[in-house]
Every structure is written in structure tokens, then in C-alpha cells.
Design a protein around this motif. Structure first.
Motif, PDB file in Angstrom:
ATOM      1  N   ALA A  50       0.853  -1.193   0.000  1.00 29.00           N
ATOM      2  CA  ALA A  50       0.000   0.000   0.000  1.00 29.00           C
ATOM      3  C   ALA A  50       0.885   1.237   0.000  1.00 29.00           C
ATOM      4  CB  ALA A  50      -0.916   0.004   1.219  1.00 29.00           C
ATOM      5  N   ARG A  51       0.440   2.248  -0.730  1.00 29.79           N
ATOM      6  CA  ARG A  51       1.167   3.521  -0.806  1.00 29.79           C
ATOM      7  C   ARG A  51       0.188   4.678  -0.747  1.00 29.79           C
ATOM      8  NH1 ARG A  51       4.072   0.929  -5.271  1.00 29.79           N
ATOM      9  NH2 ARG A  51       2.671   2.000  -6.682  1.00 29.79           N
ATOM     10  N   TYR A  52       0.630   5.730  -0.073  1.00 30.42           N
ATOM     11  CA  TYR A  52      -0.134   6.969  -0.050  1.00 30.42           C
ATOM     12  C   TYR A  52      -0.049   7.612  -1.420  1.00 30.42           C
ATOM     13  CZ  TYR A  52      -1.522  11.715   1.043  1.00 30.42           C
ATOM     14  OH  TYR A  52      -2.153  12.919   1.043  1.00 30.42           O
ATOM     15  N   VAL A  92     -11.606  -1.380  -4.266  1.00 40.07           N
ATOM     16  CA  VAL A  92     -10.690  -1.405  -5.409  1.00 40.07           C
ATOM     17  C   VAL A  92     -11.383  -2.000  -6.623  1.00 40.07           C
ATOM     18  CG1 VAL A  92      -8.576  -2.490  -6.307  1.00 40.07           C
ATOM     19  CG2 VAL A  92      -8.567  -1.460  -4.041  1.00 40.07           C
ATOM     20  N   ARG A  93     -12.176  -3.008  -6.421  1.00 33.91           N
ATOM     21  CA  ARG A  93     -12.891  -3.655  -7.533  1.00 33.91           C
ATOM     22  C   ARG A  93     -14.142  -2.866  -7.944  1.00 33.91           C
ATOM     23  NH1 ARG A  93     -12.293  -9.587  -8.305  1.00 33.91           N
ATOM     24  NH2 ARG A  93     -13.687  -8.912  -9.930  1.00 33.91           N
ATOM     25  N   VAL A 120      -5.350   6.076  -1.365  1.00 40.30           N
ATOM     26  CA  VAL A 120      -4.305   5.072  -1.139  1.00 40.30           C
ATOM     27  C   VAL A 120      -4.315   4.100  -2.319  1.00 40.30           C
ATOM     28  CG1 VAL A 120      -3.516   3.224   0.395  1.00 40.30           C
ATOM     29  CG2 VAL A 120      -4.621   5.236   1.360  1.00 40.30           C
ATOM     30  N   TRP A 121      -3.119   3.741  -2.776  1.00 39.62           N
ATOM     31  CA  TRP A 121      -2.986   2.675  -3.767  1.00 39.62           C
ATOM     32  C   TRP A 121      -2.743   1.383  -3.005  1.00 39.62           C
ATOM     33  CZ3 TRP A 121       1.042  -0.711  -4.572  1.00 39.62           C
ATOM     34  CH2 TRP A 121       0.953  -1.520  -5.712  1.00 39.62           C
ATOM     35  N   ILE A 122      -3.483   0.332  -3.369  1.00 41.86           N
ATOM     36  CA  ILE A 122      -3.415  -0.941  -2.652  1.00 41.86           C
ATOM     37  C   ILE A 122      -3.232  -2.085  -3.651  1.00 41.86           C
ATOM     38  CG2 ILE A 122      -4.671  -2.522  -1.131  1.00 41.86           C
ATOM     39  CD1 ILE A 122      -6.322  -0.107  -0.191  1.00 41.86           C
ATOM     40  N   GLU A 139      -5.190  -4.658  -7.871  1.00 44.33           N
ATOM     41  CA  GLU A 139      -4.610  -3.434  -7.334  1.00 44.33           C
ATOM     42  C   GLU A 139      -5.364  -2.229  -7.851  1.00 44.33           C
ATOM     43  OE1 GLU A 139      -0.963  -2.101 -10.018  1.00 44.33           O
ATOM     44  OE2 GLU A 139      -0.691  -4.143  -9.267  1.00 44.33           O
ATOM     45  N   GLY A 140      -5.238  -1.128  -7.133  1.00 46.86           N
ATOM     46  CA  GLY A 140      -5.871   0.103  -7.569  1.00 46.86           C
ATOM     47  C   GLY A 140      -5.907   1.130  -6.466  1.00 46.86           C
ATOM     48  N   GLN A 141      -6.372   2.313  -6.843  1.00 43.85           N
ATOM     49  CA  GLN A 141      -6.475   3.428  -5.897  1.00 43.85           C
ATOM     50  C   GLN A 141      -7.877   3.482  -5.314  1.00 43.85           C
ATOM     51  OE1 GLN A 141      -5.240   7.164  -7.562  1.00 43.85           O
ATOM     52  NE2 GLN A 141      -3.355   6.316  -8.387  1.00 43.85           N
ATOM     53  N   VAL A 142      -7.936   3.834  -4.033  1.00 44.33           N
ATOM     54  CA  VAL A 142      -9.223   4.039  -3.379  1.00 44.33           C
ATOM     55  C   VAL A 142      -9.193   5.371  -2.645  1.00 44.33           C
ATOM     56  CG1 VAL A 142      -9.853   1.630  -3.142  1.00 44.33           C
ATOM     57  CG2 VAL A 142      -8.530   2.681  -1.368  1.00 44.33           C
TER      58      VAL A 142
END
Length: 84
Positions: free
Chosen positions: A7-9, A76-77, A15-17, A24-27
Motif C-alpha cells: 500500500a502507498r499513499y 478497489v474492484r 491510497v494505492w493498494i 490493485e488500484g487506488q481508493v
């Protein structure tokens, strides 16, 4: 349950997870920050303090706030049902 592996800010409350199955994706978690436990997270500097908790397989914050990994997976989905 599909564990979060990375996970990244990104910005603001985004957040990207990445999950263990490759999804994966941003939420944007800003709509999810209602309630007392999430109140400190409404400040970006505090929000950025999340950690990936391997035991819980999700993101956690210093005050104990977290989101169920299943909920984040659905976000994410693009199929999570938001609770008002």
C-alpha cells in the motif's frame, strides 16, 4: 479474505493498494471517514500515518482505526456498498 500485500499513499485520502491475488488500484477513503474512530484520519497528516498490518492483512492507523480487507478489496474492484 484476500490479504493486502502493498500500500502507498497517493494524495489527500487516496491510497494505492495491491492484494495477494494481484488485484490493485487506488481508493479514495474520504467518504468512509465517518464515526469517532476515524475522526483523527480526517486530517491528511494523520491519515498518511497508516501502516500495513501483516497480522490483520489490512491498513491500520496509530489510534487503532482500520478497514476490513474485504471492504478495501471491494472498493478497489468498484463494488463496495457504502454505509451512510
Amino acid at each position: 479474505m484476500t490479504p493486502i500485500t502493498e500500500a502507498r499513499y497517493v494524495k489527500d485520502f487516496v491510497v494505492w493498494i495491491r492484494f495477494s491475488d494481484g488485484v490493485e488500484g487506488q481508493v479514495d477513503l474520504s467518504p468512509e471517514l465517518g464515526g469517532e474512530i476515524f475522526k483523527p484520519l480526517r486530517k491528511v497528516e494523520y491519515f498518511k500515518q497508516f501502516k500495513l498490518n501483516a497480522d490483520l492483512a489490512t491498513l491500520t492507523w496509530p489510534n487503532g482505526a482500520d478497514f476490513a480487507p474485504e471492504f478495501l478489496y471491494d472498493l478497489v474492484r468498484g463494488k463496495a456498498k457504502r454505509v451512510a
